[in-house]
Motif scaffolding. Structure first.
Motif, PDB file in Angstrom:
ATOM      1  N   VAL A  41       0.614  -1.071   0.395  1.00 23.01           N
ATOM      2  CA  VAL A  41       0.183  -0.156  -0.242  1.00 23.01           C
ATOM      3  C   VAL A  41       0.654   1.160   0.152  1.00 23.01           C
ATOM      4  O   VAL A  41       1.952   1.169   0.913  1.00 23.01           O
ATOM      5  N   PRO A  42       0.625   2.322  -1.088  1.00 21.98           N
ATOM      6  CA  PRO A  42       1.667   3.550  -0.957  1.00 21.98           C
ATOM      7  C   PRO A  42       1.640   4.105  -0.100  1.00 21.98           C
ATOM      8  O   PRO A  42       0.550   4.517   0.056  1.00 21.98           O
ATOM      9  N   GLY A  43       2.564   4.786   0.349  1.00 20.62           N
ATOM     10  CA  GLY A  43       2.671   6.037   1.353  1.00 20.62           C
ATOM     11  C   GLY A  43       2.954   7.209   0.140  1.00 20.62           C
ATOM     12  O   GLY A  43       3.353   6.559  -0.415  1.00 20.62           O
ATOM     13  N   THR A  44       3.564   7.949   1.039  1.00 23.72           N
ATOM     14  CA  THR A  44       3.945   8.761   0.201  1.00 23.72           C
ATOM     15  C   THR A  44       5.269   8.788  -0.213  1.00 23.72           C
ATOM     16  O   THR A  44       6.198   8.683   0.225  1.00 23.72           O
ATOM     17  N   GLY A  45       5.570   8.550  -1.230  1.00 27.70           N
ATOM     18  CA  GLY A  45       6.930   7.770  -1.832  1.00 27.70           C
ATOM     19  C   GLY A  45       7.175   6.734  -1.540  1.00 27.70           C
ATOM     20  O   GLY A  45       7.642   6.062  -2.802  1.00 27.70           O
ATOM     21  N   ARG A  46       6.996   5.399  -0.511  1.00 21.16           N
ATOM     22  CA  ARG A  46       7.556   4.437  -0.874  1.00 21.16           C
ATOM     23  C   ARG A  46       5.944   3.326  -0.243  1.00 21.16           C
ATOM     24  O   ARG A  46       5.277   3.894   0.480  1.00 21.16           O
ATOM     25  N   ASP A  47       6.552   1.965   0.334  1.00 22.29           N
ATOM     26  CA  ASP A  47       6.128   1.337   0.858  1.00 22.29           C
ATOM     27  C   ASP A  47       6.527   0.887   1.465  1.00 22.29           C
ATOM     28  O   ASP A  47       7.682   0.470   1.800  1.00 22.29           O
ATOM     29  N   LEU A  48       6.137  -0.672   2.117  1.00 25.40           N
ATOM     30  CA  LEU A  48       6.343  -1.128   3.504  1.00 25.40           C
ATOM     31  C   LEU A  48       7.257  -2.302   3.030  1.00 25.40           C
ATOM     32  O   LEU A  48       8.386  -2.366   3.481  1.00 25.40           O
ATOM     33  N   CYS A  85      -2.590   4.049 -13.546  1.00 28.52           N
ATOM     34  CA  CYS A  85      -3.137   3.129 -12.268  1.00 28.52           C
ATOM     35  C   CYS A  85      -3.080   1.585 -12.612  1.00 28.52           C
ATOM     36  O   CYS A  85      -3.793   1.459 -12.908  1.00 28.52           O
ATOM     37  N   THR A  86      -1.917   0.725 -11.916  1.00 28.84           N
ATOM     38  CA  THR A  86      -2.220  -0.685 -12.401  1.00 28.84           C
ATOM     39  C   THR A  86      -1.789  -1.516 -10.869  1.00 28.84           C
ATOM     40  O   THR A  86      -1.416  -0.461 -10.349  1.00 28.84           O
ATOM     41  N   PRO A  87      -2.007  -2.581 -11.137  1.00 27.63           N
ATOM     42  CA  PRO A  87      -1.393  -3.047  -9.048  1.00 27.63           C
ATOM     43  C   PRO A  87      -0.283  -2.754  -9.975  1.00 27.63           C
ATOM     44  O   PRO A  87      -0.198  -2.890  -8.617  1.00 27.63           O
ATOM     45  N   ARG A  88       0.348  -2.874 -10.357  1.00 30.51           N
ATOM     46  CA  ARG A  88       1.727  -2.752 -10.304  1.00 30.51           C
ATOM     47  C   ARG A  88       1.818  -1.306  -9.988  1.00 30.51           C
ATOM     48  O   ARG A  88       3.528  -1.182  -9.849  1.00 30.51           O
ATOM     49  N   SER A  89       1.800  -0.603 -10.441  1.00 30.24           N
ATOM     50  CA  SER A  89       2.347   0.715 -10.307  1.00 30.24           C
ATOM     51  C   SER A  89       0.819   1.385 -10.234  1.00 30.24           C
ATOM     52  O   SER A  89       0.491   2.496 -10.530  1.00 30.24           O
ATOM     53  N   PRO A  90       0.303   0.867  -8.970  1.00 30.74           N
ATOM     54  CA  PRO A  90      -1.170   1.844  -7.797  1.00 30.74           C
ATOM     55  C   PRO A  90      -0.762   3.026  -7.059  1.00 30.74           C
ATOM     56  O   PRO A  90      -0.290   2.964  -6.967  1.00 30.74           O
ATOM     57  N   LEU A  91      -1.966   4.159  -7.847  1.00 28.16           N
ATOM     58  CA  LEU A  91      -2.241   5.617  -7.247  1.00 28.16           C
ATOM     59  C   LEU A  91      -2.689   5.278  -6.071  1.00 28.16           C
ATOM     60  O   LEU A  91      -2.237   6.143  -5.012  1.00 28.16           O
ATOM     61  N   GLY A  92      -4.129   4.344  -5.536  1.00 28.63           N
ATOM     62  CA  GLY A  92      -4.312   4.349  -4.734  1.00 28.63           C
ATOM     63  C   GLY A  92      -4.495   2.992  -3.943  1.00 28.63           C
ATOM     64  O   GLY A  92      -4.478   1.677  -4.881  1.00 28.63           O
ATOM     65  N   ALA A  93      -5.157   3.234  -2.687  1.00 32.81           N
ATOM     66  CA  ALA A  93      -4.892   1.611  -2.155  1.00 32.81           C
ATOM     67  C   ALA A  93      -6.081   0.734  -2.484  1.00 32.81           C
ATOM     68  O   ALA A  93      -6.036  -0.515  -2.521  1.00 32.81           O
ATOM     69  N   THR A  94      -7.525   1.645  -3.394  1.00 32.54           N
ATOM     70  CA  THR A  94      -8.353   0.504  -4.221  1.00 32.54           C
ATOM     71  C   THR A  94      -7.248  -0.698  -5.534  1.00 32.54           C
ATOM     72  O   THR A  94      -8.117  -0.854  -5.542  1.00 32.54           O
ATOM     73  N   MET A  95      -6.692  -0.046  -5.441  1.00 33.13           N
ATOM     74  CA  MET A  95      -5.948  -0.971  -6.553  1.00 33.13           C
ATOM     75  C   MET A  95      -4.766  -1.469  -6.272  1.00 33.13           C
ATOM     76  O   MET A  95      -4.068  -2.578  -6.229  1.00 33.13           O
ATOM     77  N   VAL A  96      -4.522  -1.963  -4.330  1.00 26.67           N
ATOM     78  CA  VAL A  96      -3.833  -2.666  -4.328  1.00 26.67           C
ATOM     79  C   VAL A  96      -4.705  -3.828  -3.277  1.00 26.67           C
ATOM     80  O   VAL A  96      -4.031  -4.665  -4.157  1.00 26.67           O
ATOM     81  N   SER A  97      -5.443  -3.133  -3.057  1.00 21.08           N
ATOM     82  CA  SER A  97      -5.873  -4.262  -1.626  1.00 21.08           C
ATOM     83  C   SER A  97      -7.205  -5.557  -2.595  1.00 21.08           C
ATOM     84  O   SER A  97      -7.329  -5.404  -3.333  1.00 21.08           O
ATOM     85  N   SER A  98      -6.523  -6.549  -1.985  1.00 19.99           N
ATOM     86  CA  SER A  98      -6.804  -7.663  -3.093  1.00 19.99           C
ATOM     87  C   SER A  98      -7.928  -7.863  -3.054  1.00 19.99           C
ATOM     88  O   SER A  98      -9.710  -8.358  -2.753  1.00 19.99           O
ATOM     89  N   GLU A  99      -8.942  -6.005  -2.193  1.00 18.21           N
ATOM     90  CA  GLU A  99     -10.682  -6.523  -1.442  1.00 18.21           C
ATOM     91  C   GLU A  99     -10.944  -5.020  -2.230  1.00 18.21           C
ATOM     92  O   GLU A  99     -12.149  -4.651  -2.337  1.00 18.21           O
ATOM     93  N   GLY A 100      -9.996  -4.356  -2.451  1.00 23.57           N
ATOM     94  CA  GLY A 100     -10.116  -3.577  -3.549  1.00 23.57           C
ATOM     95  C   GLY A 100     -11.200  -3.425  -4.822  1.00 23.57           C
ATOM     96  O   GLY A 100     -10.819  -3.959  -5.727  1.00 23.57           O
TER      97      GLY A 100
END
Ligand code: SF4
Lengths: 379, 106
Positions: free
Chosen positions: A95-102, A335-350
């Motif tokens: 899940v993208p934060g500002t600039g990076r993720d966990l 915006c794709t799951p590979r390079s998501p702009l928002g969490a609704t594209m990342v999450s398996s429930e989004g």
């Protein structure tokens, strides 16, 4: 009927659909609250099988999607500290934060670990007494009781090197906020079954009455959804608005009293920001004053971090049912799951991820290679 | 994570004053906390979410749900290796200490 043979019981599915077709006389807009339900609907094409009068609007019920960017940034800050072991559920990694993720924090040396249960994080704390162990406590009424129990246990066992970064959210205030929006088109709700397994049903009659909307507690398997829709449409056609339980095998009216009691002890209701939506009054939980010592925000002094969400992502509108994912300009392009702009594209429930995985080709969005995704078991 | 999966209780024990069980989810066995359903017994089914049993379920519906999840690949999603899944999802680099199982579950 291109999907119906995939139903567990195609004959029963056909009967439910016939009943809905026979009942409906005019257009109705129903919102399914739970992200798991959204995936079932899109994956099985339930929205396309239903008569065209019945429109399903996707709701905000994905915990990963609604966690505010600010909280993700706090998590990234804490996880980057050398003295910290940061534990999280796997679906928060990308899940993208500002600039990076966990995932990237771990790549640059942060000790980020994935756990199946919050109790696993407590065990990590016991095994590493000289490190600080922080668990990322997000989620709805289903995830909050496990996290509450974990903090309760930490205190009972005198474990001091454990804390919780809390961002829990509650469904009923979200329903209220959706109904109060001037653009709201929702006329009935399919309530999230597993949330009600914990909380029971007594938070809903007031909402059904106040806004004149039927609320039907619904499971998330294909046949559950059809049954939920069937009962909802019946009520709408008759002009009724009651709370009905279409998922009795998992939902008792009182929910799980032990879990509710633990929630009341460990948490207190607070205003909470929802990613893309903004602050909804009383829509979340934070640790109650008795457990404030276990609050990672205070322990690591990250409560000052504030973040503005980027304007390009329209997930706020998607989460409120004001926009379908493919209507977003960025969908499938930037915006794709590979390079998501928002969490609704990342999450398996989004919702955006659901459309990308199951609808992208039909919707004829610009083609992007998805081969590596199709080969993977995720999302 | 949002997924609550039905599982069958294999055995129950008290561990450090906490009621715990081993639970079988269609072949994957996990430790599950029973504090919220303390009278659940071996052989019974429950809906389990992030390692906690939250509500009893009858055998027939539990089996049907598990079968469905298995067919849809959802069990793999819930119990598979999250680092591999995250790596497959993004183009980011592999984590330095790559493991095949969530390391906190030894
Ligand atoms: S498609 Fe991407 S940018 Fe558009 S709303 Fe969904 S997550 Fe946000």
């Amino acid at each position: 009927m291109k999907y119906i043979e995939e139903f567990q019981d195609p004959d029963l599915a056909e009967r439910l659909l016939d009943d809905i077709r026979a009942t409906v006389t005019r257009p109705w807009a129903l919102m399914e609250v739970c992200g798991g339900q959204t995936h079932t609907i899109i994956r099985h094409g339930i929205d396309q099988l239903l008569p065209e009068e019945v429109e399903l609007i996707h709701g905000p019920g994905c915990p990963v999607c609604v966690t505010p960017l600010e909280v993700i940034d706090k998590a990234l800050e804490i996880a980057s500290r050398p003295d910290v072991i940061f534990c999280s559920f796997g679906d928060m990694l990308r899940v993208p934060g500002t600039g990076r993720d966990l995932f990237q924090v771990r790549g640059t040396g942060g000790d980020v670990r994935v756990v199946y249960s919050p109790l696993d994080a407590l065990r990590v704390a016991q095994q590493n007494p000289d490190r600080q162990v922080v668990f990322f406590g997000i989620g709805f009424e289903t995830t909050a009781p496990p996290n509450a129990m974990t903090v309760y246990q930490a205190r009972k066992l005198g474990i001091r090197n454990f804390s919780l970064l809390v961002s829990h959210v509650r469904v009923p205030p979200a329903i209220e906020a959706i109904m109060q929006s001037p653009d709201c088109r929702v006329q009935a709700f399919l309530a999230a079954g597993h949330v009600c397994s914990v909380m029971g049903m007594d938070e809903y009659p007031g909402l059904a009455e106040r806004f004149g909307v039927p609320i039907v507690v619904t499971g998330f398997e294909p046949l559950d959804i059809l049954e939920g829709v069937r009962r909802t449409v019946r009520q709408l056609e008759r002009g009724e608005h009651t709370v009905d339980n279409a998922y009795p095998r998992a939902v008792r009216p009182e929910g799980n009293p032990a879990a509710r009691a633990m929630l009341d002890d460990v948490f207190e209701v607070t205003d909470r920001a929802w990613r893309g939506i903004g602050v909804i009054p009383d829509s979340g939980w934070r640790l109650s004053s008795r457990y404030r010592d276990y609050d990672a925000e205070h322990r690591f002094a990250v409560d000052g971090i504030t973040t503005r969400e980027p304007a390009a992502c329209r997930s706020g509108e998607v989460l409120q049912g004001l926009l379908k994912p493919h209507e977003c300009e960025a969908f499938g392009t930037t915006c794709t799951p590979r390079s998501p702009l928002g969490a609704t594209m990342v999450s398996s429930e989004g919702a955006c991820a659901a459309y990308y995985l199951y609808r992208r080709l039909e919707l004829n969005t610009p083609a992007r290679p998805a081969a590596s995704l199709e080969g993977s078991p995720v999302v | 994570m949002c997924l609550a999966v039905p599982g069958r209780v294999l055995d129950v024990e008290d561990r450090d004053g906490t009621r715990m069980a081993t639970v079988d989810f269609g072949g994957v066995v996990k430790e599950v906390c029973l504090e919220y359903l303390p009278d659940l017994k071996a052989g019974e089914y429950a809906i389990v979410h992030v390692g906690f049993a939250l509500q009893r379920l009858d055998e027939e519906s539990a089996r049907r749900t598990l079968e469905l999840f298995e067919n849809l690949g959802m069990l793999q999603e819930e119990f598979g290796d999250p680092w591999e899944q995250a790596a497959a999802q993004g183009a980011a680099q592999q984590p330095p200490h790559h493991t095949t199982a969530p390391e906190a579950q030894q």
